[in-house]
Design an enzyme around this catalytic site. Structure first.
Site, PDB file in Angstrom:
ATOM      1  N   ARG A 228     -24.218  -1.303   8.397  1.00 18.00           N
ATOM      2  CA  ARG A 228     -23.053  -2.077   8.807  1.00 18.00           C
ATOM      3  C   ARG A 228     -21.825  -1.253   8.468  1.00 18.00           C
ATOM      4  NH1 ARG A 228     -23.308  -5.637  12.431  1.00 18.00           N
ATOM      5  NH2 ARG A 228     -21.660  -6.960  11.543  1.00 18.00           N
TER       6      ARG A 228
ATOM      7  N   TYR B 193     -28.541  -0.887  -1.024  1.00 18.01           N
ATOM      8  CA  TYR B 193     -27.357  -1.717  -1.278  1.00 18.01           C
ATOM      9  C   TYR B 193     -27.128  -1.677  -2.790  1.00 18.01           C
ATOM     10  CZ  TYR B 193     -24.504  -6.054  -0.701  1.00 18.01           C
ATOM     11  OH  TYR B 193     -23.506  -7.005  -0.671  1.00 18.01           O
TER      12      TYR B 193
ATOM     13  N   ARG C  34     -13.090 -11.427   5.241  1.00 12.76           N
ATOM     14  CA  ARG C  34     -12.278 -11.793   4.073  1.00 12.76           C
ATOM     15  C   ARG C  34     -10.930 -11.092   4.127  1.00 12.76           C
ATOM     16  NH1 ARG C  34     -16.740  -9.238  -0.176  1.00 12.76           N
ATOM     17  NH2 ARG C  34     -17.043  -7.326   0.982  1.00 12.76           N
TER      18      ARG C  34
ATOM     19  N   ASP D 218     -24.983  -1.552  -6.347  1.00 13.25           N
ATOM     20  CA  ASP D 218     -23.757  -1.849  -7.092  1.00 13.25           C
ATOM     21  C   ASP D 218     -23.343  -0.583  -7.846  1.00 13.25           C
ATOM     22  OD1 ASP D 218     -23.347  -4.499  -6.384  1.00 13.25           O
ATOM     23  OD2 ASP D 218     -24.702  -5.260  -7.928  1.00 13.25           O
TER      24      ASP D 218
ATOM     25  N   ARG E 275     -27.861 -12.244  -4.779  1.00 14.42           N
ATOM     26  CA  ARG E 275     -26.765 -11.621  -5.526  1.00 14.42           C
ATOM     27  C   ARG E 275     -25.801 -12.668  -6.075  1.00 14.42           C
ATOM     28  NH1 ARG E 275     -24.952  -6.556  -4.583  1.00 14.42           N
ATOM     29  NH2 ARG E 275     -22.786  -7.159  -4.321  1.00 14.42           N
TER      30      ARG E 275
ATOM     31  N   GLU F 207     -10.727  -7.716   6.517  1.00 16.30           N
ATOM     32  CA  GLU F 207     -11.966  -6.934   6.597  1.00 16.30           C
ATOM     33  C   GLU F 207     -12.811  -7.407   7.776  1.00 16.30           C
ATOM     34  OE1 GLU F 207     -13.840  -6.523   2.772  1.00 16.30           O
ATOM     35  OE2 GLU F 207     -15.807  -6.205   3.665  1.00 16.30           O
TER      36      GLU F 207
ATOM     37  N   ARG G 261     -24.478 -22.240 -10.206  1.00 14.52           N
ATOM     38  CA  ARG G 261     -24.308 -22.747 -11.572  1.00 14.52           C
ATOM     39  C   ARG G 261     -23.973 -24.223 -11.574  1.00 14.52           C
ATOM     40  NH1 ARG G 261     -20.215 -18.538 -12.292  1.00 14.52           N
ATOM     41  NH2 ARG G 261     -21.326 -16.641 -12.853  1.00 14.52           N
TER      42      ARG G 261
END
Ligand code: UDP
Length: 366
Positions: free
Chosen positions: A248, A347, A279, A349, A171, A299, A175
């Site tokens: 989860r 999962y 996070r 998006d 995911r 979180e 770069r």
């Protein structure tokens, strides 16, 4: 039968399917267990800030039709996700790009970065990555794996990286340019005014009943419509006949702070193993907020237990195989369609959820 469709769950999948069918002239009833619409994209306003109650949701897509679709229900801002990783107080740019490589190794050119990664990959001797750990090391080398991936991933999934599927890490882009944009999508942003307002607009004119548990009175609800679209968890639908699927769960500790700026960014990932949370989200920065106060959410990730909210499906081999058994049961279920993250154990998006709901709607209308 009062309705053409009974939609169980007012999250993104349910709301989109309902909207499409209502627009086509079908009669639709949406029922929802929680006391609000929106599922996990739900946002609520605190101190003038849209708080992502069930975790940060950043809309991004490459699909122009999906982008045009959501823009019918909300105006989107220009938010670009650029999380910062905090590893024992050292800050690194995400996703993995030239800023990250420079900070990690002092390299200046893409060629130097590439050479560094190639050297670490060769030293690890991985040819065919078989799991997340091997996939991560072949993508970015051992240093980045150890500092920015291992701790975060193992906290998030509660399993060693060597036992997790490689696709999770795919995911994230890697770069060799100076570009901190987390997503490679053409279109990205956050709905101005929050996701709840967007979903509310999708559901305009549609019957919605909140605080209703479908499974508690299934037969009565089934009698109300010709077709049921079920977006709850597939294993609970079948009373966990083959045992529960793994999920989860995520817990948030949300605080209002009397200061305008706590961390200077919407998302800071704590990538070490010791910090108990994964996070910290500072919600105002999703919308360039200038309020005098700020709202933050720490979180925490944990294994789902019955009675809690399931968040992420654990798509490892064992669970995927178990899901296939439930899916076989679902196929035999008359007049019932399973959809969305929990109904399809995926999962997902947000843009993929919308694509899938619209595809299902057009199949139904054909
Ligand atoms: N990830 C990581 N380090 C990070 C952020 C992400 O290793 O700082 C990996 C991790 O394996 C995680 C995956 O990338 O499970 C996807 O993370 P993302 O934050 O995109 O997932 P979300 O929870 O937002 O869906």
């Amino acid at each position: 039968m009062k309705y053409d469709y009974l939609i169980v769950g007012a999250g993104l999948f349910g709301a989109c399917f309902a909207q499409q069918m209502a627009a086509a002239g079908k009669s639709v009833l949406v029922i929802e267990k929680r006391n609000h619409i929106g599922g996990n994209v739900y946002t609520e306003e605190i101190e003038g800030i849209q708080v992502h109650t069930y975790g940060a949701h950043i809309f991004h897509t490459n699909d122009k039709t999906v982008w045009d679709y959501v823009n019918r229900f909300a105006e989107f801002n220009r938010y670009t996700n650029s999380p910062v990783a905090n590893y024992h107080g050292e800050l690194y740019s995400l996703p993995f790009n030239m800023y990250t490589f420079h900070k990690m190794w002092g390299v200046v050119t893409p060629r130097e970065a590439e050479a560094k990664i190639a050297q670490q990959r060769a030293a690890a001797g991985i040819t065919q990555p078989r799991n997340l750990e091997e996939q991560a090391i072949s993508l970015v080398g051992t240093d980045i794996y150890e500092r920015l991936i291992k701790g975060y991933t193992e906290k998030q999934w509660g399993r060693p990286c060597s036992q997790l599927p490689a696709f999770i890490i795919q995911r994230l882009p890697v770069r060799l340019t100076f570009d901190n944009n987390y997503f490679t999508a053409k279109y990205q942003g956050i709905p101005i005014g929050g996701y709840t307002a967007m979903v509310d607009k999708m559901l305009a004119g549609i019957d919605v009943r909140l605080k209703v548990d479908y499974l508690e009175n299934k037969a009565d609800w089934d009698a109300m419509a010709k077709t049921v679209v079920y977006t709850g968890s597939i294993d609970s639908y079948f009373q966990f006949r083959y045992g529960p699927l793994s999920y989860r769960s995520v817990r948030f500790e949300t605080e209002v702070l009397d200061m305008p700026n706590f961390q200077g960014n919407a998302v800071v990932n704590y990538t070490d193993a010791q910090t108990p949370y994964t996070r910290i989200i500072e919600h105002k920065f999703f919308e360039f907020g200038t309020q005098p106060k700020t709202v933050i959410s720490r979180e925490y990730s944990s294994e789902w237990q019955p009675g809690e909210e399931p968040y992420y499906p654990v798509n490892d081999e064992e669970n995927n195989a178990l899901y296939q058994r439930y899916k076989a049961l679902a196929r035999k279920e008359k007049n019932t369609i399973f959809g969305g993250r929990l109904g399809e154990y995926r999962y997902y998006d947000m843009d993929a959820v919308l694509l899938s709901a619209r595809k299902l709607a057009s199949q139904e209308l054909d």
